[in-house]
Design a protein around this motif. Sequence first.
Motif, PDB file in Angstrom:
ATOM      1  N   GLN A  22       0.833  -1.203   0.000  1.00 22.05           N
ATOM      2  CA  GLN A  22       0.000   0.000   0.000  1.00 22.05           C
ATOM      3  C   GLN A  22       0.871   1.258   0.000  1.00 22.05           C
ATOM      4  OE1 GLN A  22      -2.858   0.209   3.197  1.00 22.05           O
ATOM      5  NE2 GLN A  22      -3.468   2.290   2.678  1.00 22.05           N
ATOM      6  N   LYS A  23       1.849   1.287   0.863  1.00 27.36           N
ATOM      7  CA  LYS A  23       2.728   2.456   0.980  1.00 27.36           C
ATOM      8  C   LYS A  23       3.497   2.698  -0.321  1.00 27.36           C
ATOM      9  CE  LYS A  23       6.913   3.426   3.177  1.00 27.36           C
ATOM     10  NZ  LYS A  23       7.963   2.766   3.826  1.00 27.36           N
ATOM     11  N   GLU A  24       4.097   1.649  -0.859  1.00 29.86           N
ATOM     12  CA  GLU A  24       4.908   1.791  -2.071  1.00 29.86           C
ATOM     13  C   GLU A  24       4.056   2.122  -3.296  1.00 29.86           C
ATOM     14  OE1 GLU A  24       8.124   1.978  -2.153  1.00 29.86           O
ATOM     15  OE2 GLU A  24       8.492   1.344  -0.087  1.00 29.86           O
ATOM     16  N   LEU A  25       2.901   1.462  -3.422  1.00 29.81           N
ATOM     17  CA  LEU A  25       2.036   1.727  -4.582  1.00 29.81           C
ATOM     18  C   LEU A  25       1.544   3.160  -4.596  1.00 29.81           C
ATOM     19  CD1 LEU A  25      -0.335  -1.264  -5.379  1.00 29.81           C
ATOM     20  CD2 LEU A  25       1.293  -0.137  -6.870  1.00 29.81           C
ATOM     21  N   SER A  44      -6.400   3.329  -0.522  1.00 30.29           N
ATOM     22  CA  SER A  44      -7.004   3.282   0.812  1.00 30.29           C
ATOM     23  C   SER A  44      -6.785   1.966   1.538  1.00 30.29           C
ATOM     24  CB  SER A  44      -8.499   3.606   0.728  1.00 30.29           C
ATOM     25  OG  SER A  44      -9.129   2.780  -0.210  1.00 30.29           O
ATOM     26  N   ALA A  45      -6.599   0.872   0.798  1.00 32.87           N
ATOM     27  CA  ALA A  45      -6.381  -0.425   1.442  1.00 32.87           C
ATOM     28  C   ALA A  45      -5.807  -1.404   0.426  1.00 32.87           C
ATOM     29  CB  ALA A  45      -7.680  -0.977   2.011  1.00 32.87           C
ATOM     30  N   VAL A  46      -5.111  -2.408   0.949  1.00 28.00           N
ATOM     31  CA  VAL A  46      -4.606  -3.498   0.122  1.00 28.00           C
ATOM     32  C   VAL A  46      -4.853  -4.797   0.872  1.00 28.00           C
ATOM     33  CG1 VAL A  46      -2.565  -4.568  -0.915  1.00 28.00           C
ATOM     34  CG2 VAL A  46      -2.825  -2.091  -0.986  1.00 28.00           C
ATOM     35  N   ASP A  47      -5.444  -5.762   0.197  1.00 27.36           N
ATOM     36  CA  ASP A  47      -5.630  -7.108   0.748  1.00 27.36           C
ATOM     37  C   ASP A  47      -4.767  -8.051  -0.071  1.00 27.36           C
ATOM     38  OD1 ASP A  47      -7.493  -6.398   2.697  1.00 27.36           O
ATOM     39  OD2 ASP A  47      -9.190  -6.704   1.347  1.00 27.36           O
ATOM     40  N   VAL A  48      -3.852  -8.744   0.601  1.00 28.51           N
ATOM     41  CA  VAL A  48      -2.964  -9.686  -0.071  1.00 28.51           C
ATOM     42  C   VAL A  48      -3.447 -11.100   0.244  1.00 28.51           C
ATOM     43  CG1 VAL A  48      -0.585 -10.508  -0.246  1.00 28.51           C
ATOM     44  CG2 VAL A  48      -1.031  -8.087   0.107  1.00 28.51           C
ATOM     45  N   SER A  49      -3.491 -11.952  -0.790  1.00 29.35           N
ATOM     46  CA  SER A  49      -3.904 -13.341  -0.570  1.00 29.35           C
ATOM     47  C   SER A  49      -2.870 -14.050   0.303  1.00 29.35           C
ATOM     48  CB  SER A  49      -4.067 -14.064  -1.905  1.00 29.35           C
ATOM     49  OG  SER A  49      -2.837 -14.109  -2.592  1.00 29.35           O
ATOM     50  N   ARG A  50      -3.293 -15.116   0.958  1.00 30.24           N
ATOM     51  CA  ARG A  50      -2.399 -15.827   1.885  1.00 30.24           C
ATOM     52  C   ARG A  50      -1.144 -16.344   1.214  1.00 30.24           C
ATOM     53  NH1 ARG A  50      -5.159 -19.694   6.167  1.00 30.24           N
ATOM     54  NH2 ARG A  50      -3.013 -20.352   6.082  1.00 30.24           N
ATOM     55  N   ASP A  51      -1.266 -16.733  -0.063  1.00 29.27           N
ATOM     56  CA  ASP A  51      -0.091 -17.238  -0.779  1.00 29.27           C
ATOM     57  C   ASP A  51       0.717 -16.109  -1.435  1.00 29.27           C
ATOM     58  OD1 ASP A  51      -1.759 -16.521  -2.839  1.00 29.27           O
ATOM     59  OD2 ASP A  51      -1.788 -18.494  -3.787  1.00 29.27           O
ATOM     60  N   LEU A  52       0.319 -14.873  -1.194  1.00 30.40           N
ATOM     61  CA  LEU A  52       0.983 -13.671  -1.711  1.00 30.40           C
ATOM     62  C   LEU A  52       0.960 -13.571  -3.240  1.00 30.40           C
ATOM     63  CD1 LEU A  52       4.103 -13.532   0.654  1.00 30.40           C
ATOM     64  CD2 LEU A  52       1.869 -12.485   0.991  1.00 30.40           C
ATOM     65  N   ALA A  53       0.056 -14.303  -3.881  1.00 34.82           N
ATOM     66  CA  ALA A  53      -0.012 -14.297  -5.338  1.00 34.82           C
ATOM     67  C   ALA A  53      -0.790 -13.094  -5.875  1.00 34.82           C
ATOM     68  CB  ALA A  53      -0.654 -15.583  -5.841  1.00 34.82           C
ATOM     69  N   PHE A  54      -1.761 -12.608  -5.111  1.00 34.38           N
ATOM     70  CA  PHE A  54      -2.613 -11.512  -5.567  1.00 34.38           C
ATOM     71  C   PHE A  54      -2.703 -10.432  -4.506  1.00 34.38           C
ATOM     72  CE2 PHE A  54      -4.097 -15.199  -7.883  1.00 34.38           C
ATOM     73  CZ  PHE A  54      -4.177 -14.716  -9.176  1.00 34.38           C
ATOM     74  N   ALA A  55      -2.815  -9.197  -4.977  1.00 33.02           N
ATOM     75  CA  ALA A  55      -3.062  -8.067  -4.088  1.00 33.02           C
ATOM     76  C   ALA A  55      -4.254  -7.299  -4.649  1.00 33.02           C
ATOM     77  CB  ALA A  55      -1.841  -7.170  -3.992  1.00 33.02           C
ATOM     78  N   LEU A 110       2.930  -1.246 -12.957  1.00 34.60           N
ATOM     79  CA  LEU A 110       2.965  -0.954 -11.519  1.00 34.60           C
ATOM     80  C   LEU A 110       3.579  -2.114 -10.734  1.00 34.60           C
ATOM     81  CD1 LEU A 110      -0.520   0.766 -11.212  1.00 34.60           C
ATOM     82  CD2 LEU A 110       1.727   1.868 -11.038  1.00 34.60           C
ATOM     83  N   ARG A 111       3.278  -3.328 -11.167  1.00 31.81           N
ATOM     84  CA  ARG A 111       3.843  -4.510 -10.505  1.00 31.81           C
ATOM     85  C   ARG A 111       5.361  -4.540 -10.661  1.00 31.81           C
ATOM     86  NH1 ARG A 111       2.986 -10.760 -12.225  1.00 31.81           N
ATOM     87  NH2 ARG A 111       3.764 -11.699 -10.306  1.00 31.81           N
ATOM     88  N   SER A 112       5.861  -4.218 -11.856  1.00 31.72           N
ATOM     89  CA  SER A 112       7.314  -4.221 -12.068  1.00 31.72           C
ATOM     90  C   SER A 112       7.986  -3.130 -11.242  1.00 31.72           C
ATOM     91  CB  SER A 112       7.656  -4.066 -13.549  1.00 31.72           C
ATOM     92  OG  SER A 112       7.304  -2.779 -14.020  1.00 31.72           O
ATOM     93  N   ALA A 155      10.822  -1.903  -5.636  1.00 31.39           N
ATOM     94  CA  ALA A 155      10.749  -1.197  -4.353  1.00 31.39           C
ATOM     95  C   ALA A 155      10.624  -2.140  -3.164  1.00 31.39           C
ATOM     96  CB  ALA A 155       9.575  -0.224  -4.369  1.00 31.39           C
ATOM     97  N   VAL A 156       9.933  -3.262  -3.357  1.00 29.76           N
ATOM     98  CA  VAL A 156       9.672  -4.196  -2.266  1.00 29.76           C
ATOM     99  C   VAL A 156      10.437  -5.486  -2.537  1.00 29.76           C
ATOM    100  CG1 VAL A 156       7.891  -5.480  -1.026  1.00 29.76           C
ATOM    101  CG2 VAL A 156       7.373  -3.223  -1.932  1.00 29.76           C
ATOM    102  N   LYS A 157      11.232  -5.884  -1.601  1.00 26.96           N
ATOM    103  CA  LYS A 157      12.057  -7.082  -1.786  1.00 26.96           C
ATOM    104  C   LYS A 157      11.291  -8.331  -1.347  1.00 26.96           C
ATOM    105  CE  LYS A 157      15.417  -4.617  -3.226  1.00 26.96           C
ATOM    106  NZ  LYS A 157      15.139  -4.154  -4.571  1.00 26.96           N
ATOM    107  N   LEU A 158      10.639  -8.944  -2.317  1.00 25.97           N
ATOM    108  CA  LEU A 158       9.924 -10.201  -2.106  1.00 25.97           C
ATOM    109  C   LEU A 158      10.400 -11.188  -3.165  1.00 25.97           C
ATOM    110  CD1 LEU A 158       6.257  -8.906  -1.684  1.00 25.97           C
ATOM    111  CD2 LEU A 158       7.693  -9.851   0.117  1.00 25.97           C
ATOM    112  N   ARG A 159      10.311 -12.463  -2.841  1.00 25.40           N
ATOM    113  CA  ARG A 159      10.659 -13.464  -3.857  1.00 25.40           C
ATOM    114  C   ARG A 159       9.682 -13.413  -5.022  1.00 25.40           C
ATOM    115  NH1 ARG A 159      10.770 -18.727  -0.780  1.00 25.40           N
ATOM    116  NH2 ARG A 159      10.887 -17.493   1.092  1.00 25.40           N
ATOM    117  N   PHE A 160       8.441 -13.097  -4.695  1.00 26.28           N
ATOM    118  CA  PHE A 160       7.391 -13.063  -5.716  1.00 26.28           C
ATOM    119  C   PHE A 160       6.524 -11.836  -5.465  1.00 26.28           C
ATOM    120  CE2 PHE A 160       3.182 -14.269  -7.331  1.00 26.28           C
ATOM    121  CZ  PHE A 160       3.519 -14.570  -8.639  1.00 26.28           C
TER     122      PHE A 160
END
Length: 134
Positions: A26-29, A48-59, A88-90, A95-100
């Motif tokens: 949310q902050k970076e986007l 205003s909000a971001v919901d990330v799926s448990r497997d981190l595949a979708f936001a 935006l994803r790229s 900006a965010v260091k995640l594996r995926f």
Amino acid sequence: MDGPIEQKVQMAKEYSRTQRVADQVQKELAQIIQLEMKDPRLGLVTVSAVDVSRDLAFADVYVSFLGVDEQKHIDESVEVLNHAAGFLRSQLARAVKLRFTPQLRFYYDSSLRRGQYLSSLIEQAVAEDNRHGE
């Protein structure tokens, strides 16, 4: 075999991780949209909000637009953001260091508009009560 306590601890860890990722996304986007999006159809966008799926595949990204009330313009702005989701994803991946990096899906957050509408109804009711009380 995991017992109920271990499962709750694992769920709490999972929730806190997804919540931390959601907060960071949310902050970076918000910054990326403000600084990198050059589309003239977009005005001032609030994430205003971001919901990330448990497997981190979708936001799921919930946005609102300052000073925009017309549904047609809102729909067009959300479409612009969804069309730019790959870009935006790229940018987010840098900006965010995640594996995926999660895939982004944008939705209009109407809670601000609903809140303003309810506030105006309350103000009208109070004004009406004051007129009857005189």
